[in-house]
Enzyme design. Structure first.
Site, PDB file in Angstrom:
ATOM      1  N   SER A  28       4.784  66.762 -39.236  1.00 52.10           N
ATOM      2  CA  SER A  28       4.777  68.053 -39.936  1.00 52.10           C
ATOM      3  C   SER A  28       6.158  68.696 -39.926  1.00 52.10           C
ATOM      4  CB  SER A  28       3.786  69.011 -39.269  1.00 52.10           C
ATOM      5  OG  SER A  28       2.485  68.497 -39.296  1.00 52.10           O
TER       6      SER A  28
HETATM    7  N1  SAH Z   1       0.311  66.862 -35.662  1.00 48.26           N
HETATM    8  C1  SAH Z   1       0.996  65.816 -36.382  1.00 48.26           C
HETATM    9  C2  SAH Z   1       0.747  65.903 -37.889  1.00 48.26           C
HETATM   10  C3  SAH Z   1       0.366  64.559 -38.434  1.00 48.26           C
HETATM   11  S1  SAH Z   1      -0.276  64.516 -40.075  1.00 48.26           S
HETATM   12  C4  SAH Z   1       2.476  65.814 -36.056  1.00 48.26           C
HETATM   13  O1  SAH Z   1       2.942  66.712 -35.358  1.00 48.26           O
HETATM   14  O2  SAH Z   1       3.169  64.872 -36.425  1.00 48.26           O
HETATM   15  C5  SAH Z   1      -2.026  64.579 -39.781  1.00 48.26           C
HETATM   16  C6  SAH Z   1      -2.640  63.484 -38.945  1.00 48.26           C
HETATM   17  O3  SAH Z   1      -4.054  63.707 -38.910  1.00 48.26           O
HETATM   18  C7  SAH Z   1      -2.475  62.060 -39.495  1.00 48.26           C
HETATM   19  O4  SAH Z   1      -1.887  61.252 -38.520  1.00 48.26           O
HETATM   20  C8  SAH Z   1      -3.898  61.615 -39.825  1.00 48.26           C
HETATM   21  O5  SAH Z   1      -4.116  60.226 -39.612  1.00 48.26           O
HETATM   22  C9  SAH Z   1      -4.715  62.466 -38.864  1.00 48.26           C
HETATM   23  N2  SAH Z   1      -6.119  62.673 -39.236  1.00 48.26           N
HETATM   24  C10 SAH Z   1      -6.647  62.879 -40.463  1.00 48.26           C
HETATM   25  N3  SAH Z   1      -7.992  63.052 -40.391  1.00 48.26           N
HETATM   26  C11 SAH Z   1      -8.317  62.968 -39.054  1.00 48.26           C
HETATM   27  C12 SAH Z   1      -9.552  63.046 -38.329  1.00 48.26           C
HETATM   28  N4  SAH Z   1     -10.721  63.232 -38.919  1.00 48.26           N
HETATM   29  N5  SAH Z   1      -9.497  62.908 -36.986  1.00 48.26           N
HETATM   30  C13 SAH Z   1      -8.314  62.689 -36.326  1.00 48.26           C
HETATM   31  N6  SAH Z   1      -7.131  62.595 -36.977  1.00 48.26           N
HETATM   32  C14 SAH Z   1      -7.123  62.729 -38.325  1.00 48.26           C
END
Ligand code: SAH
Length: 229
Positions: free
Chosen positions: A77
């Protein structure tokens, strides 16, 4: 030191130079100008080497205030977004925080750096596995990783003081509300289109919630089930 993870074709550096630290100070100034005021959040962003969380190819641009690809179609993010959500969450040391969407683990480390006990869930097996081999994360024993579906939360470890969702939720997952303590807060971007509205819910004693709406953001979608590929 450069570490190659041959299983996942990524190369990371764990050198934190004066140049990186200088870029971080500039990044903190940028997000302050955009309205982040919580000193603990700004301090965490200043302390955490964001370039450790990305492939070496992004080393020189890791401190731009934008999202970057981390593989599997996912992103780390934007720092402003991480700071914004963390500020809304009003995290205090020793609170139990559930994060949905570990991704790069950067957001999880920001929470751990503030002193929270973080339980973070990722549905993509590969991203979960990469974090298991990430030596920097061992500095934070209060941070625990889970491979699973965030819609289910972590009933075994509930209740939580705070819940943070870092993927675009099509609706507010009822099980995550159920796993919040009374008075606990959840910060979650909700929407099915290209943009989502950032919401903060506060759990009431009768099990209901109050809701506050904030700015629009654009997250990758929160998907149901686990992906083991
Ligand atoms: N917090 C992260 C943001 C990553 S983007 C950071 O700091 O880098 C969002 C993430 O959510 C992705 O890796 C995606 O695979 C995950 N995601 C999407 N749906 C999800 C779910 N139902 N349960 C767990 N993770 C999920």
């Amino acid at each position: 030191m450069h570490v190659r993870n041959t299983a996942y074709h990524i190369m990371r550096t764990f050198d934190d130079t004066y140049r990186h630290k200088g870029l971080r100070r500039q990044l903190v100034d940028t997000i302050k100008q955009k309205g982040i005021t919580d000193e603990r959040v700004l301090e965490a962003i200043l302390n955490i080497p964001r370039h450790f969380f990305m492939d070496l190819a992004f080393d020189t641009i890791a401190y731009e205030d934008r999202a970057f690809p981390i593989g599997e179609g996912q992103t780390i993010s934007q720092p402003y977004t991480v700071a914004y959500q963390t500020q809304l969450l009003e995290v205090k040391p020793f609170e139990k925080v559930l994060e949905i969407g570990t991704g790069s683990a950067y957001q999880a480390i920001v929470l751990a750096e503030i002193g929270a006990h973080v339980y973070t869930i990722e549905r993509q097996k590969k991203l979960f596995e990469i974090n298991k081999d990430f030596p920097y994360l061992k500095r934070y024993p209060s941070l625990k990783f889970f491979y699973g579906d965030g819609f289910e939360g972590l009933p075994t470890y509930a209740p939580f003081d705070k819940v943070i969702v870092t993927a675009a939720a099509p609706f507010i997952p009822p099980k995550l509300i159920a796993q919040l303590k009374t008075g606990g807060k959840m910060v979650i971007p909700v929407g099915t289109g290209n943009v989502q509205r950032m919401l903060r819910l506060t759990k009431l004693a009768d099990g209901g919630t109050t809701e506050e709406a904030f700015d629009n953001f654009s997250f990758v979608p929160m998907l149901g089930g686990r992906n083991s590929e």
